[in-house]
Design a protein around this motif. Structure first.
Motif, PDB file in Angstrom:
ATOM      1  N   GLU A 102       0.829  -1.209   0.000  1.00  0.00           N
ATOM      2  CA  GLU A 102       0.000   0.000   0.000  1.00  0.00           C
ATOM      3  C   GLU A 102       0.863   1.257   0.000  1.00  0.00           C
ATOM      4  O   GLU A 102       0.559   2.237  -0.700  1.00  0.00           O
ATOM      5  CB  GLU A 102      -0.935  -0.017   1.210  1.00  0.00           C
ATOM      6  N   ARG A 103       1.955   1.236   0.768  1.00  0.00           N
ATOM      7  CA  ARG A 103       2.831   2.408   0.799  1.00  0.00           C
ATOM      8  C   ARG A 103       3.549   2.591  -0.543  1.00  0.00           C
ATOM      9  O   ARG A 103       3.732   3.714  -1.023  1.00  0.00           O
ATOM     10  CB  ARG A 103       3.841   2.276   1.939  1.00  0.00           C
ATOM     11  N   ALA A 104       3.964   1.474  -1.158  1.00  0.00           N
ATOM     12  CA  ALA A 104       4.637   1.571  -2.453  1.00  0.00           C
ATOM     13  C   ALA A 104       3.688   2.117  -3.517  1.00  0.00           C
ATOM     14  O   ALA A 104       4.077   2.942  -4.355  1.00  0.00           O
ATOM     15  CB  ALA A 104       5.174   0.197  -2.868  1.00  0.00           C
ATOM     16  N   LEU A 105       2.434   1.687  -3.485  1.00  0.00           N
ATOM     17  CA  LEU A 105       1.463   2.182  -4.449  1.00  0.00           C
ATOM     18  C   LEU A 105       1.125   3.646  -4.193  1.00  0.00           C
ATOM     19  O   LEU A 105       0.905   4.411  -5.140  1.00  0.00           O
ATOM     20  CB  LEU A 105       0.200   1.326  -4.388  1.00  0.00           C
ATOM     21  N   ALA A 106       1.096   4.039  -2.934  1.00  0.00           N
ATOM     22  CA  ALA A 106       0.831   5.449  -2.621  1.00  0.00           C
ATOM     23  C   ALA A 106       1.930   6.333  -3.186  1.00  0.00           C
ATOM     24  O   ALA A 106       1.657   7.426  -3.723  1.00  0.00           O
ATOM     25  CB  ALA A 106       0.704   5.632  -1.114  1.00  0.00           C
ATOM     26  N   ARG A 107       3.181   5.880  -3.089  1.00  0.00           N
ATOM     27  CA  ARG A 107       4.286   6.657  -3.648  1.00  0.00           C
ATOM     28  C   ARG A 107       4.181   6.739  -5.172  1.00  0.00           C
ATOM     29  O   ARG A 107       4.454   7.778  -5.768  1.00  0.00           O
ATOM     30  CB  ARG A 107       5.632   6.056  -3.241  1.00  0.00           C
ATOM     31  N   LEU A 108       3.770   5.626  -5.794  1.00  0.00           N
ATOM     32  CA  LEU A 108       3.621   5.634  -7.245  1.00  0.00           C
ATOM     33  C   LEU A 108       2.480   6.545  -7.677  1.00  0.00           C
ATOM     34  O   LEU A 108       2.592   7.272  -8.671  1.00  0.00           O
ATOM     35  CB  LEU A 108       3.384   4.205  -7.749  1.00  0.00           C
ATOM     36  N   ALA A 159       4.910  -2.204  -7.890  1.00  0.00           N
ATOM     37  CA  ALA A 159       4.735  -0.778  -7.624  1.00  0.00           C
ATOM     38  C   ALA A 159       6.071  -0.066  -7.447  1.00  0.00           C
ATOM     39  O   ALA A 159       6.184   1.135  -7.720  1.00  0.00           O
ATOM     40  CB  ALA A 159       3.875  -0.580  -6.380  1.00  0.00           C
ATOM     41  N   SER A 160       7.087  -0.790  -7.004  1.00  0.00           N
ATOM     42  CA  SER A 160       8.415  -0.203  -6.819  1.00  0.00           C
ATOM     43  C   SER A 160       9.257  -0.238  -8.092  1.00  0.00           C
ATOM     44  O   SER A 160      10.402   0.195  -8.084  1.00  0.00           O
ATOM     45  CB  SER A 160       9.163  -0.926  -5.691  1.00  0.00           C
ATOM     46  N   GLY A 161       8.714  -0.791  -9.167  1.00  0.00           N
ATOM     47  CA  GLY A 161       9.431  -0.818 -10.432  1.00  0.00           C
ATOM     48  C   GLY A 161      10.242  -2.074 -10.656  1.00  0.00           C
ATOM     49  O   GLY A 161      10.984  -2.151 -11.636  1.00  0.00           O
ATOM     50  N   ALA A 162      10.149  -3.064  -9.771  1.00  0.00           N
ATOM     51  CA  ALA A 162      10.902  -4.308  -9.924  1.00  0.00           C
ATOM     52  C   ALA A 162      10.069  -5.336 -10.682  1.00  0.00           C
ATOM     53  O   ALA A 162       8.850  -5.221 -10.773  1.00  0.00           O
ATOM     54  CB  ALA A 162      11.321  -4.860  -8.558  1.00  0.00           C
TER      55      ALA A 162
END
Length: 404
Positions: free
Chosen positions: A250-256, A308-311
């Motif tokens: 959820e935090r990774a998607l929020a940053r995206l 979401a982090s690009g990996a």
């Protein structure tokens, strides 16, 4: 020419269809194949003005030292590629007809991604290119703002698959600093210390509960059936990990979501991450105390966070999805290849079967007895996690959960 004949010719021309000013542009596979007949490195004319000469020089050097024929095409994203892009290497091989590695690198705004296939001469055996890529721990850490790092690495992976040569280390300049710490993504590194502390607290708490329970237990009063009715010892730990990984996703998607001017690739990553995260949430909400559901939620949330982090998405370990991702490929029953973590892969290579994720199953004549069995021995029709190996056998677990 008589006046009557002249008038007839003019009248006939007046009814002829108007021809186009120029012939239709050939389809992309035909254009690339035509360019490859003179140069195995094809650069789309729309990219030539902006393509650095240093990038092309690196690619050509890797092509010359590959030890097998290499065909590379650099093209921009297009509607054709969105519809048929993954088939393009195969279509190109059908047009060229020569063995070798066929690579199509596509740019989405400023982000590059390649599609590749290795075609060997008839009768020549070797590893699959996808297998080498799965074993390459640095593959998901490459920068994607330039085409050369991914293309050069794909050529090296194809050479390894072709003749078994070892993979070289990726130069530091080709590694994304956000994803190059042992395969950890941005969120993993941010939350690592907190997660270690949480895990230590969980171990201490579990030891305390176990100690108090043993002190209060009366020996001779506890029957075998009572022990069989207890949940697997790792169920609570898996649920805890799944909930924690859902929060990380959820935090990774929020940053995206907060990023402005997201590229087409980032929008696709966001949609894919939400698809996996929604399935993980549903599993935890609908079956909060089920071990299979908790393990499935852990896998899906872990994949959502990486996307979401690009990996790159990594398949889970088929034998135990709570282990590290399945970065190795091993032969399983009926000559089926499955992804496995390094620990389970080493067990398979020694001719043994990993313990795997064990769940309760009814046994006995009337089904009153219960015992723990490997999850893959259950009926796949009853559970999508069993049917897909938690996504190790097919990457459609989110869709199967959505239609339940």
């Amino acid at each position: 020419m008589s006046a009557r004949l002249f008038c007839a010719v003019v009248a006939a021309l007046a009814f002829l269809p108007v021809l186009p000013a120029q012939a239709d542009t050939p389809e992309l596979p035909d254009r690339i194949a035509a360019a490859w007949r003179t140069d195995h490195l094809s650069v789309d004319e729309r990219l030539r003005a902006t393509m650095p000469a240093s990038e092309l020089a690196r690619i050509r050097t890797a092509m010359r030292t590959a030890g097998l024929p290499v065909y590379v095409a650099l093209v921009p994203q297009s509607p054709y590629l969105r519809a048929s892009g993954y088939d393009l290497p195969t279509l190109l091989h059908a047009r060229i007809g020569e063995p070798g590695v066929y690579i199509v690198a596509v740019v989405y705004d400023t982000y590059w991604s390649d599609r590749a296939e290795l075609f060997r001469p008839a009768g020549l055996r070797g590893r699959d290119l996808s297998s080498v890529r799965a074993d390459d721990k640095q593959d998901s850490d490459l920068v994607d703002e330039r085409p050369a790092p991914q293309i050069v690495r794909t050529i090296q992976q194809a050479s390894t698959a072709y003749d078994g040569r070892p993979l070289p280390q990726v130069p530091a300049a080709d590694l994304d600093p956000r994803r190059s710490d042992g395969g950890l993504s941005v969120t993993d590194k941010e939350d690592r210390s907190a997660y270690v502390g949480l895990g230590a607290g969980a171990v201490i708490g579990f030891a305390l509960v176990l100690f108090l329970g043993l002190r209060r237990r009366r020996p001779a009063k506890r029957t075998k059936r009572q022990r069989a009715d207890e949940p697997p010892i790792d169920a609570w730990d898996v649920e805890l990990k799944a909930d924690d990984k859902i929060k990380q996703a959820e935090r990774a998607l929020a940053r995206l979501d907060e990023r402005n001017n997201k590229s087409t690739k980032q929008l696709d990553q966001r949609d894919d991450a939400y698809r996996r995260l929604d399935a993980a949430r549903r599993l935890r909400a609908d079956q909060p105390e089920d071990l299979l559901a908790a393990a499935g939620a852990l896998v899906l949330a872990r994949q959502a966070e990486r996307v979401a982090s690009g990996a790159a998405v990594q398949p889970p370990c088929f034998f135990n999805p709570t282990h590290n991702p399945g970065t190795a490929t091993v032969d399983w029953e009926d000559e089926v290849e499955v992804p496995a973590c390094q620990s389970c892969a080493s067990v398979i290579r020694r001719g043994r079967t990993p313990t795997g994720l064990r769940v309760w199953s009814k046994s006995g004549l009337l089904g009153h007895d219960r015992k723990q069995v490997p999850y893959w021995t259950l009926d796949p029709e009853d559970n999508p996690m069993v049917a897909t190996g938690f996504g190790a056998l097919s990457d459609d677990l989110p869709e199967r959960i959505a239609v339940r």
